[in-house]
Write a protein that holds these residues in place. Structure first.
Motif, PDB file in Angstrom:
ATOM      1  N   THR A  55      51.365  73.994  48.467  1.00 58.04           N
ATOM      2  CA  THR A  55      52.169  73.583  49.605  1.00 58.04           C
ATOM      3  C   THR A  55      53.019  74.759  50.057  1.00 58.04           C
ATOM      4  O   THR A  55      53.448  75.583  49.244  1.00 58.04           O
ATOM      5  N   ARG A  56      53.221  74.854  51.360  1.00 58.39           N
ATOM      6  CA  ARG A  56      54.074  75.926  51.886  1.00 58.39           C
ATOM      7  C   ARG A  56      55.545  75.559  51.817  1.00 58.39           C
ATOM      8  O   ARG A  56      56.414  76.423  51.802  1.00 58.39           O
ATOM      9  N   PRO A 305      56.235  60.420  53.126  1.00 56.31           N
ATOM     10  CA  PRO A 305      55.027  59.725  52.669  1.00 56.31           C
ATOM     11  C   PRO A 305      53.877  60.643  52.300  1.00 56.31           C
ATOM     12  O   PRO A 305      52.909  60.193  51.709  1.00 56.31           O
ATOM     13  N   THR A 306      53.952  61.918  52.623  1.00 55.13           N
ATOM     14  CA  THR A 306      52.902  62.847  52.231  1.00 55.13           C
ATOM     15  C   THR A 306      53.520  64.054  51.535  1.00 55.13           C
ATOM     16  O   THR A 306      54.646  64.452  51.840  1.00 55.13           O
ATOM     17  N   ALA A 307      52.777  64.638  50.607  1.00 60.21           N
ATOM     18  CA  ALA A 307      53.288  65.784  49.859  1.00 60.21           C
ATOM     19  C   ALA A 307      53.141  67.090  50.622  1.00 60.21           C
ATOM     20  O   ALA A 307      53.705  68.106  50.229  1.00 60.21           O
ATOM     21  N   GLY A 308      52.373  67.092  51.712  1.00 66.22           N
ATOM     22  CA  GLY A 308      52.222  68.308  52.504  1.00 66.22           C
ATOM     23  C   GLY A 308      51.356  69.364  51.857  1.00 66.22           C
ATOM     24  O   GLY A 308      51.471  70.558  52.174  1.00 66.22           O
ATOM     25  N   LEU A 309      50.456  68.977  50.958  1.00 64.16           N
ATOM     26  CA  LEU A 309      49.582  69.953  50.303  1.00 64.16           C
ATOM     27  C   LEU A 309      48.452  70.384  51.229  1.00 64.16           C
ATOM     28  O   LEU A 309      48.007  69.616  52.086  1.00 64.16           O
ATOM     29  N   VAL A 310      47.975  71.617  51.048  1.00 65.30           N
ATOM     30  CA  VAL A 310      46.855  72.127  51.825  1.00 65.30           C
ATOM     31  C   VAL A 310      45.790  72.667  50.867  1.00 65.30           C
ATOM     32  O   VAL A 310      46.063  72.916  49.685  1.00 65.30           O
ATOM     33  N   LYS A 328      52.505  79.809  58.796  1.00 65.37           N
ATOM     34  CA  LYS A 328      51.653  79.210  57.772  1.00 65.37           C
ATOM     35  C   LYS A 328      51.180  80.287  56.816  1.00 65.37           C
ATOM     36  O   LYS A 328      49.990  80.562  56.695  1.00 65.37           O
ATOM     37  N   SER A 329      52.123  80.890  56.139  1.00 66.15           N
ATOM     38  CA  SER A 329      51.799  82.002  55.260  1.00 66.15           C
ATOM     39  C   SER A 329      51.083  81.516  54.007  1.00 66.15           C
ATOM     40  O   SER A 329      51.295  80.406  53.539  1.00 66.15           O
ATOM     41  N   SER A 330      50.223  82.350  53.491  1.00 69.17           N
ATOM     42  CA  SER A 330      49.549  82.081  52.220  1.00 69.17           C
ATOM     43  C   SER A 330      49.173  83.404  51.586  1.00 69.17           C
ATOM     44  O   SER A 330      49.131  84.438  52.256  1.00 69.17           O
ATOM     45  N   GLN A 331      48.913  83.383  50.301  1.00 70.43           N
ATOM     46  CA  GLN A 331      48.566  84.585  49.542  1.00 70.43           C
ATOM     47  C   GLN A 331      47.144  84.441  49.030  1.00 70.43           C
ATOM     48  O   GLN A 331      46.825  83.484  48.323  1.00 70.43           O
TER      49      GLN A 331
END
Length: 422
Positions: A55-56, A305-310, A328-331
């Motif tokens: 999740t971000r 209601p949602t964990a916001g995981l991707v 929407k950064s990610s590594q």
């Protein structure tokens, strides 16, 4: 999310479509299958890839998240096979794609955090490795379970994992072995109304005769003072508990406690309910309340209601990949993680590093492994733990948080995740 060897019925049994083997395969989005089709056509379908669940940000400025749903996810991946009836509905796919799906079974590897583990923004909760074709079509089935633990039965299990002591949902109790709790609603008391008017004593008497004096009597249908007095008159001073479901719960709890003690019912407990959430419970902690009944806020996530995981592709043929996005950064890179803790046991940070690399030097801090094998060559590992072990793990991890991490006020995540080695 039970452990893999739990003989009780699996929540993912609802994925079954008609006769034949159980299947979760239609818990996917069309674009995943169209990507698969295109990859088979251009020769990229069988490239070795790694996808990551993370999740971000935590929803509603929560301080930490708790991993729940792990075994449900793994069983759904195991059951992600297409029946002939399902394939017949996928007429938008090429013959090559349909043939691939006809014999499809995930044969890759999944590593990740155990159920009951804490997580923070950019924690590598799950790392899914295999070919692009077999990993890309798992996005929706994985996220639908991890992000939306809101159905009553699953929510009851997640609540028990998080520290609740019982559930009123009998399916959750039967399926997962959670202690069941529950007595009567206002309708029971109202039912005992005659031409002469309400007969609260008759309602209490019938309930005590059916369930014994250790039952919980709902005392606020009419006048609460009269209700408490009637409850003790009917059940005696050994009455198990009274429940308050309306009004100013703090004021009423003090009033009821004084009245119970005056009547000699010193051991009778006080249970409160009425649309409680974590903030209402915190406000009542100084009151003479013995237990809390919570429903709606648990099932709906108390505003989140949602964990916001991707679920994102992070590695292709050993090369880290990541999209460029300001918000929407990610590594990139397949990762595993440890938590750095002081000698006192207090956690300082999480450190994520290449999945096949060595644990980075943490100096005087001790490394606690977070990433464990969950599925190898498409098969579930033997010991995924039990609900009780997940519950114990969470209790242990909560104690390790800095004190501010347990505050109810909204703020930044209590720990950060540092990514190194890429």
């Amino acid at each position: 999310m039970t452990h893999a060897t739990d003989p009780s019925p699996s929540p993912d049994s609802r994925f079954h479509h008609g006769p034949g083997p159980r299947s979760s395969a239609l818990l996917t989005d069309m674009y995943e299958l169209t990507m698969l089709d295109a990859a088979l056509r251009d020769g990229t379908a069988h490239r070795a890839c790694a996808f990551e669940v993370f999740t971000r940000r935590l929803p509603n400025e929560r301080r930490y998240g708790v991993v729940a749903g792990t075994a449900r996810v793994l069983r759904a991946v195991r059951d992600f096979v297409f029946t002939p009836e399902q394939l017949a509905e996928l007429d938008f796919l090429s013959p090559e794609a349909l043939e691939y799906l006809r014999d499809f079974r995930f044969r890759g590897r999944i590593d990740g955090y155990r159920e009951g583990e804490l997580y923070f923004p950019h924690s590598p909760i799950l790392t899914v490795r295999g070919t692009f074709a077999e990993c890309v079509i798992l996005e929706t089935v994985i996220l639908s379970i991890l992000n939306h633990e809101y159905a009553a039965v699953s929510a009851s299990r997640a609540a028990y994992l998080a520290g609740f002591t019982a559930t009123s949902n009998l399916e959750a109790s039967a399926r997962y072995g959670i202690p069941a709790s529950g007595t009567a609603a206002h309708a029971w008391t109202l039912l005992h109304t005659t031409e002469d008017g309400p007969d609260e004593a008759a309602a209490f008497r019938a309930q005590v005769e059916a369930h014994g004096t250790d039952t919980t009597l709902l005392v606020d249908t009419y006048d609460i003072t009269d209700g408490v007095r009637t409850a003790v008159e009917v059940a005696g001073t050994g009455l198990g508990a009274v429940r308050i479901d309306s009004g100013d719960l703090g004021v009423l709890a003090r009033q009821v406690r004084e009245q119970l003690d005056a009547l000699g019912a010193y051991d009778t407990r006080i249970v409160v309910s009425s649309d409680l959430d974590e903030f209402a419970i915190a406000a009542l902690r100084s009151e003479p309340v013995d237990s809390f009944g919570v429903g709606t806020s648990v099932v709906t996530g108390s505003g989140a209601p949602t964990a916001g995981l991707v679920y994102k592709l992070v590695e292709v043929e050993g090369v880290p990949v990541a999209k460029r996005s300001r918000n929407k950064s990610s590594q990139g890179g397949a990762k595993r993680a440890v938590r750095a803790v002081r000698a006192t046991g207090t956690a300082v940070e999480e450190v994520a590093f290449p999945v096949d690399g060595d644990v980075p030097d943490l100096g005087v801090l001790r490394a606690v492994d977070l990433t464990v094998p969950l599925m190898v060559d498409g098969d579930l590992v033997d010991d995924l733990g039990t609900l009780d072990s997940s519950r114990a793990l969470l209790a242990e991890r909560l104690v390790s948080l800095p004190w501010e991490g347990l505050a109810l006020s909204r703020d930044e995540p209590v720990l950060t995740v540092r990514v190194t080695g890429f």
